[in-house]
Design a protein around this motif. Structure first.
Motif, mmCIF file in Angstrom:
data_model
loop_
_atom_site.group_PDB
_atom_site.id
_atom_site.type_symbol
_atom_site.label_atom_id
_atom_site.label_comp_id
_atom_site.label_asym_id
_atom_site.label_seq_id
_atom_site.Cartn_x
_atom_site.Cartn_y
_atom_site.Cartn_z
ATOM 1 N N GLY A 89 37.693 -44.832 28.183
ATOM 2 C CA GLY A 89 37.224 -44.865 26.810
ATOM 3 C C GLY A 89 35.802 -44.384 26.612
ATOM 4 O O GLY A 89 35.248 -44.568 25.546
ATOM 5 N N THR A 90 35.194 -43.752 27.592
ATOM 6 C CA THR A 90 33.862 -43.217 27.402
ATOM 7 C C THR A 90 33.757 -41.856 28.085
ATOM 8 O O THR A 90 34.335 -41.638 29.141
ATOM 9 N N ALA B 208 25.158 -45.366 32.765
ATOM 10 C CA ALA B 208 25.594 -46.619 33.391
ATOM 11 C C ALA B 208 25.188 -47.805 32.528
ATOM 12 O O ALA B 208 25.981 -48.729 32.292
ATOM 13 N N GLN B 209 23.977 -47.778 32.038
ATOM 14 C CA GLN B 209 23.486 -48.866 31.197
ATOM 15 C C GLN B 209 24.271 -48.960 29.891
ATOM 16 O O GLN B 209 24.593 -50.057 29.420
ATOM 17 N N SER C 277 28.173 -51.866 26.585
ATOM 18 C CA SER C 277 29.402 -51.871 25.791
ATOM 19 C C SER C 277 30.383 -52.927 26.300
ATOM 20 O O SER C 277 31.009 -53.641 25.504
ATOM 21 N N LEU C 278 30.534 -53.022 27.609
ATOM 22 C CA LEU C 278 31.416 -54.045 28.173
ATOM 23 C C LEU C 278 30.965 -55.446 27.756
ATOM 24 O O LEU C 278 31.780 -56.296 27.397
ATOM 25 N N LYS C 279 29.676 -55.657 27.801
ATOM 26 C CA LYS C 279 29.130 -56.969 27.445
ATOM 27 C C LYS C 279 29.301 -57.254 25.952
ATOM 28 O O LYS C 279 29.772 -58.322 25.575
ATOM 29 N N ARG D 287 33.602 -57.018 33.422
ATOM 30 C CA ARG D 287 32.489 -56.506 34.208
ATOM 31 C C ARG D 287 32.923 -55.253 34.959
ATOM 32 O O ARG D 287 34.106 -55.042 35.201
ATOM 33 N N ALA D 288 31.936 -54.471 35.354
ATOM 34 C CA ALA D 288 32.198 -53.272 36.148
ATOM 35 C C ALA D 288 30.967 -52.976 36.987
ATOM 36 O O ALA D 288 29.866 -53.459 36.698
#
Length: 170
Positions: A2-3, A43-44, A49-51, A57-58
């Motif tokens: 998705g990115t 990466a950040q 986005s996950l948070k 987590r990844a």
């Protein structure tokens, strides 16, 4: 997923001969599923986005951090690869004398090589845990040893293995 920032996963970008898959899976451990991106900012962004969306987590490796700026060298020069190219001893030789640098069995594009060196430079494939113990005792606390069956002995003297961690590959 998705990115547009993700270049793929580490597992998608490496090639390993079938006989070494279980050992290399064990050696990489949780890093096998690393998401790869080019820049630290990407990466950040992915982690933010996950948070924000509570999607879990990844771990994300920013390849530009590793390229040319910091090359991780092996703790010692890799030993020569056994003449028959594997961990099976020749007639009259002991399996306990063989160790193969993990990096020598992993193939990947040049852009991934610095990451591989950082993850596997101090990792050797050995025949069994007896051989791992022998090599570890000769130079304690420096190297990781992984058997073809996926058992490990780490620099802290911790053994890892058993059933269910990794499936046998033939």
């Amino acid at each position: 997923k998705g990115t547009q920032h993700v270049l793929g996963s580490l597992t998608d970008r490496i090639r390993v001969p079938n006989r070494y898959i279980t050992a290399i899976e064990a050696a990489f451990g949780h890093h096998l599923q690393l998401a790869l991106t080019e820049q630290p900012e990407s990466a950040q962004t992915i982690l933010a986005s996950l948070k924000l969306h509570k999607r879990g987590r990844a771990s994300v490796a920013a390849l530009s951090l590793l390229r040319g700026e910091r090359v991780v060298a092996a703790a010692e020069p890799p030993p020569p690869v056994h003449p028959n190219g594997n961990l099976a001893p020749d007639a009259g030789e002991s399996a306990s004398t063989f160790r193969l640098p993990a990096l020598s069995v992993v193939d990947a594009d040049a852009e991934i090589q610095p990451l591989l060196r950082g993850l596997l430079a101090d990792t050797y494939l050995v025949h069994d845990l007896t051989a791992a113990s022998t090599f570890w005792a000769a130079d304690p606390g420096r190297l990781h040893f992984v058997t073809l069956g996926g058992e490990m002995l780490d620099p802290h003297g911790i053994y890892t293995g058993g059933n269910g961690n990794h499936s046998e590959k033939t």
